[in-house]
Write a protein that holds these residues in place. Sequence first.
Motif, mmCIF file in Angstrom:
data_model
loop_
_atom_site.group_PDB
_atom_site.id
_atom_site.type_symbol
_atom_site.label_atom_id
_atom_site.label_comp_id
_atom_site.label_asym_id
_atom_site.label_seq_id
_atom_site.Cartn_x
_atom_site.Cartn_y
_atom_site.Cartn_z
ATOM 1 N N ALA A 184 0.605 -1.032 -0.093
ATOM 2 C CA ALA A 184 0.094 -0.572 -0.044
ATOM 3 C C ALA A 184 0.856 1.202 0.142
ATOM 4 C CB ALA A 184 -0.721 0.160 1.005
ATOM 5 N N ASN A 185 1.423 1.795 0.628
ATOM 6 C CA ASN A 185 2.870 2.464 1.342
ATOM 7 C C ASN A 185 3.412 3.094 0.128
ATOM 8 O OD1 ASN A 185 1.740 2.722 3.677
ATOM 9 N ND2 ASN A 185 3.458 1.487 4.428
ATOM 10 N N SER A 186 3.486 1.955 -1.456
ATOM 11 C CA SER A 186 4.550 1.727 -2.319
ATOM 12 C C SER A 186 3.919 1.815 -3.637
ATOM 13 C CB SER A 186 5.303 0.464 -2.269
ATOM 14 O OG SER A 186 5.184 0.133 -2.956
ATOM 15 N N GLN A 187 2.272 1.637 -3.708
ATOM 16 C CA GLN A 187 1.802 1.858 -4.617
ATOM 17 C C GLN A 187 1.887 3.274 -6.118
ATOM 18 O OE1 GLN A 187 -0.381 -0.603 -6.400
ATOM 19 N NE2 GLN A 187 -1.404 0.615 -7.893
ATOM 20 N N HIS A 188 2.009 4.335 -4.532
ATOM 21 C CA HIS A 188 2.153 5.451 -5.361
ATOM 22 C C HIS A 188 3.213 5.691 -6.858
ATOM 23 C CE1 HIS A 188 4.633 6.438 -1.705
ATOM 24 N NE2 HIS A 188 5.047 7.178 -2.309
ATOM 25 N N LEU A 189 4.606 4.892 -5.539
ATOM 26 C CA LEU A 189 5.665 4.625 -6.556
ATOM 27 C C LEU A 189 5.463 3.984 -7.665
ATOM 28 C CD1 LEU A 189 7.849 3.852 -3.282
ATOM 29 C CD2 LEU A 189 7.479 6.481 -4.446
ATOM 30 N N HIS A 190 4.782 3.072 -7.593
ATOM 31 C CA HIS A 190 4.421 2.217 -8.947
ATOM 32 C C HIS A 190 4.051 2.622 -9.390
ATOM 33 C CE1 HIS A 190 6.064 -0.712 -6.145
ATOM 34 N NE2 HIS A 190 6.315 -1.605 -7.134
ATOM 35 N N GLU A 191 2.686 3.833 -9.535
ATOM 36 C CA GLU A 191 2.457 4.325 -10.136
ATOM 37 C C GLU A 191 2.739 5.385 -10.697
ATOM 38 O OE1 GLU A 191 -1.334 5.384 -8.054
ATOM 39 O OE2 GLU A 191 -2.442 3.691 -8.064
ATOM 40 N N SER A 192 3.365 6.515 -10.749
ATOM 41 C CA SER A 192 4.667 7.256 -10.963
ATOM 42 C C SER A 192 5.816 6.547 -11.489
ATOM 43 C CB SER A 192 5.486 8.114 -9.428
ATOM 44 O OG SER A 192 4.698 8.972 -8.540
ATOM 45 N N LEU A 193 6.266 5.422 -11.630
ATOM 46 C CA LEU A 193 6.653 4.343 -12.355
ATOM 47 C C LEU A 193 6.381 4.386 -13.576
ATOM 48 C CD1 LEU A 193 9.919 3.582 -13.127
ATOM 49 C CD2 LEU A 193 8.861 1.132 -11.921
#
Length: 217
Positions: A184-193
Amino acid sequence: MKTTIKLSDKVIIGIQKDIASGKLKKGEKIPAEPELMALYDVGRSSIREAIKTLAISGILKVQQGSGTFVASKIKDETLSQRLKRADFEEINSVRSLLEKEIVRLACQHRCDQDILMMQEHLQQRRKAIEGNQQKKCAEADIAFHISIAKSSGNHVLSDLYENFSTVMRNFFSLRDAEDIKNFANSQHLHESLAAAIVQKNPQLAEQLVLTILDNNY
C-alpha cells in the motif's frame, strides 16, 4: 523493511553455500544436529526439516546410524536452482541492476499495448490492496514489473527477468500478512514509475526504481 525467511530455509541456504564453496565435499559427513542448531541458532525441528528437503532434492543422503552425508555437488546446478539459494542482499543487488536497465529501455521502446498492460496490473495491485489480499497483490506487483521488462524491447533481458521473478515471488510468499501495508505504501511509487515510462523520462524512472528497491518494496 527486511524480508524474513523460514528458519529451515536459512539452514538450507547455509548448507548449500558450504557445499558450493567446497567447505563441505561430496561424501563428507555434515555436522551433527546439536552443532547445526548452534551454528544456525535454530531448533531441532528446523534442522530436520532442512535436512529432509535437501535429502529429497538429492543433495544430502541420510544413513541411519551413521549420519548425514553430502551426496552431490552443487556446481552443476541450473541458474534457477542457484537463484533459489541466494540471500536477500544478493537478490536485491541483481534486481537493482536489471530493473535500472529495463526501465531505461522501456522508456525508449514502450508501445501503447505495453502501457495498457502496466496500467491493468497496477489496477489489479490496487484492488488487491483494498481487499487486503496479500498473495494477489504480490502476483500483480510481479506481473507489473514483468510487463515493464517486456516493454524494454530486449527479449533476452525480458526472459532473464521473468526467470528471476520466480525468486522474488518466493520472497514475497515468505512475508507476513501484515506486509500488505508495504504494498500500500508503495502503490503511488509504482504508479509514478508507469507514468515516467509513458512520458519517456528515463532519469525519473530510474530514480523511482531505486526508491522502490531501497525501501524493499
